[in-house]
Design an enzyme around this catalytic site. Structure first.
Site, PDB file in Angstrom:
ATOM      1  N   CYS A 143       0.933  -1.046  -0.189  1.00  0.00           N
ATOM      2  CA  CYS A 143       0.014   0.020   0.093  1.00  0.00           C
ATOM      3  C   CYS A 143       0.929   1.208  -0.125  1.00  0.00           C
ATOM      4  CB  CYS A 143      -1.162  -0.082   1.151  1.00  0.00           C
ATOM      5  SG  CYS A 143      -2.357   1.047   0.932  1.00  0.00           S
ATOM      6  N   LYS A 163     -12.302   6.543  -2.128  1.00  0.00           N
ATOM      7  CA  LYS A 163     -11.336   5.569  -1.872  1.00  0.00           C
ATOM      8  C   LYS A 163     -11.622   4.281  -2.652  1.00  0.00           C
ATOM      9  CE  LYS A 163     -10.055   3.137   2.530  1.00  0.00           C
ATOM     10  NZ  LYS A 163     -10.150   2.913   3.945  1.00  0.00           N
ATOM     11  N   SER A 192      -7.495  -1.019   0.027  1.00  0.00           N
ATOM     12  CA  SER A 192      -8.049  -0.119   0.963  1.00  0.00           C
ATOM     13  C   SER A 192      -7.097   1.279   0.814  1.00  0.00           C
ATOM     14  CB  SER A 192      -8.179  -0.717   2.466  1.00  0.00           C
ATOM     15  OG  SER A 192      -8.531   0.237   3.392  1.00  0.00           O
ATOM     16  N   HIS A 238      -3.527  -4.867  -0.063  1.00  0.00           N
ATOM     17  CA  HIS A 238      -3.196  -5.415   1.114  1.00  0.00           C
ATOM     18  C   HIS A 238      -3.415  -6.961   1.050  1.00  0.00           C
ATOM     19  CE1 HIS A 238      -2.615  -1.809   3.756  1.00  0.00           C
ATOM     20  NE2 HIS A 238      -3.423  -1.141   3.289  1.00  0.00           N
ATOM     21  N   GLU A 240      -2.224  -9.080   2.805  1.00  0.00           N
ATOM     22  CA  GLU A 240      -1.901  -9.560   4.202  1.00  0.00           C
ATOM     23  C   GLU A 240      -3.129  -9.417   4.945  1.00  0.00           C
ATOM     24  OE1 GLU A 240      -1.350  -5.061   5.098  1.00  0.00           O
ATOM     25  OE2 GLU A 240      -1.196  -6.388   3.243  1.00  0.00           O
ATOM     26  N   ARG A 252     -14.773   1.411  10.802  1.00  0.00           N
ATOM     27  CA  ARG A 252     -14.269   2.551  11.051  1.00  0.00           C
ATOM     28  C   ARG A 252     -14.411   3.712  10.109  1.00  0.00           C
ATOM     29  NH1 ARG A 252      -7.949   2.131   9.436  1.00  0.00           N
ATOM     30  NH2 ARG A 252      -9.247   2.522   7.497  1.00  0.00           N
TER      31      ARG A 252
END
Length: 299
Positions: A143, A163, A192, A238, A240, A252
Site C-alpha cells: 500500500c 477510496k 483499501s 493489502h 496481508e 471505522r
C-alpha cells in the site's frame, strides 16, 4: 515453519489458535538453524493490532523466520499502546548493526493524502529504503509502502476522489515470475487506499526498462510490480489483511463521506476469498529472499 518470538509477545494466543508454530528466543539460539531475519517497518495506526496480519503468512512458510520490528525514530506513534514500541521495536540502525536483514517489509501508513516530502519521517524513510535496496535481497512495499518505494524509482502518486475499497480481481501478467508463477491466472486481493501510482507512468517506466508489471485489475490498475533488478517489490493492495481486518475498516470508515460502500465484501459475513493469494505471495517472496542469500553464500 516457525516464528521466533519472545515469551511475553502479546499475540501468542492468536498465533497458537491459528496453529502457527513458534519457539522462544533462547530455544532458537540453541538450534543449529539460521533463520531468515525479516525486517518489518510497521507504520500502521494501532500497529500492535496489525502485526498478526503479517506474522500469520510469514509463520505459515516452511522457513524459520525471525521478525525484526523496526521503528522510525522521526515518527510519533500516537495511536499505539504505551510501551509496546519500546519493548518490541528497534531502529533500523540497531536492526542492521551486527547482522544484515534477509528481507524488509514496509507496511501501509495513513499519510496517503500528503506529498511524500511533507511526511514527517520522509528523510529517514528515504535513507532506510536506499540502504535496504543496496544491502537487502528484497524490499517489499505494501500500500503506502509501495507508493513510497515507487516514488523513489521516479513514478508519481495519484490521489483519488473516492477510496478504492473492497476485494478486487487481479490478472496475472507474468506466469513465469518467481512469485506470479505460483499464482492463478486471476486472483483476488483486498484494496483499501485513497491513492495509487499512475498507470500511464507505470507503462512508461516499463517501456524504458525500469520496472516489470506483474498484476493488473480493471478497477485497481497495475497493482503489483517490481524494479527491473528485482530488488524492490511493490503491492499497492493489502494481501496481508485478514477478513476481520477488512471488516474493522468498514466500520471505522462508516461515517467518512470519501469512502463509498465496500465492494465485493460483506462485513456482516466476512468471508476470506484471498487467503491463497496472501499465503502464496508471502511464501514465494520469502523463498526468493532465501534463494538470493543462498546464491550469495555460494559465490
Amino acid at each position: 515453519m516457525t516464528l521466533i518470538l519472545p515469551t511475553n509477545y502479546h499475540a501468542l494466543p492468536e498465533i497458537e489458535q491459528n496453529r502457527v508454530k513458534w519457539v522462544p528466543v533462547p530455544q532458537a539460539e540453541k538450534q543449529d538453524i539460521r533463520p531468515l531475519r525479516i525486517g518489518i517497518m510497521n507504520i500502521m495506526p494501532l500497529g500492535e493490532k496489525y502485526e498478526f496480519n503479517l506474522l500469520l503468512p510469514l509463520g505459515l512458510s516452511v522457513l524459520q523466520i525471525e521478525p525484526v520490528w523496526i521503528r522510525l525514530e522521526s515518527h510519533q506513534y500516537k495511536t499505539w499502546e504505551p510501551g509496546h514500541l519500546d519493548d518490541n521495536y528497534v531502529s533500523y540502525a540497531e536492526a542492521t548493526k551486527d547482522t544484515p536483514l534477509d528481507g524488509l517489509i514496509i507496511t501501509g501508513a495513513p499519510v496517503e493524502h500528503l506529498r511524500f516530502e511533507d511526511v514527517a519521517y520522509w528523510n529517514e524513510f528515504t535513507e532506510i529504503a536506499k540502504h535496504a535496496r543496496e544491502n537487502t535481497p528484497n524490499t517489499l512495499g505494501i500500500c503506502w509502502g509501495a507508493f513510497a518505494l515507487a516514488y523513489l524509482e521516479g513514478i508519481s502518486k495519484v490521489d483519488f476522489d473516492q477510496k478504492l475499497f473492497g476485494v478486487y480481481e487481479l490478472n496475472n501478467l507474468d506466469t513465469e515470475h518467481f512469485i506470479m508463477g505460483a499464482m492463478d491466472d486471476a486472483f483476488l486481493s483486498p484494496q483499501s487506499r485513497m491513492a495509487g501510482m499512475d498507470d500511464d507512468e507505470l507503462l512508461i517506466a516499463r517501456d524504458r526498462g525500469d520496472i516489470n508489471l506483474l498484476a493488473h485489475g480493471p478497477e485497481s490498475g497495475y497493482t503489483i510490480f517490481e524494479t527491473k533488478d528485482q530488488k524492490v517489490l511493490m503491492h499497492q493492495g493489502h494481501p496481508e489483511y485478514s477478513s476481520g481486518r477488512l471488516a474493522y475498516e468498514v466500520l471505522r470508515d462508516a461515517d467518512d463521506e470519501s469512502v463509498l460502500p465496500v465492494q465485493n465484501f460483506d462485513p456482516a459475513n466476512p468471508v476470506n476469498r484471498w487467503r491463497m493469494h496472501r499465503n502464496t505471495f508471502f511464501h514465494q517472496w520469502l523463498r526468493y529472499c532465501y534463494t538470493q542469500i543462498s546464491l550469495g553464500s555460494a559465490e
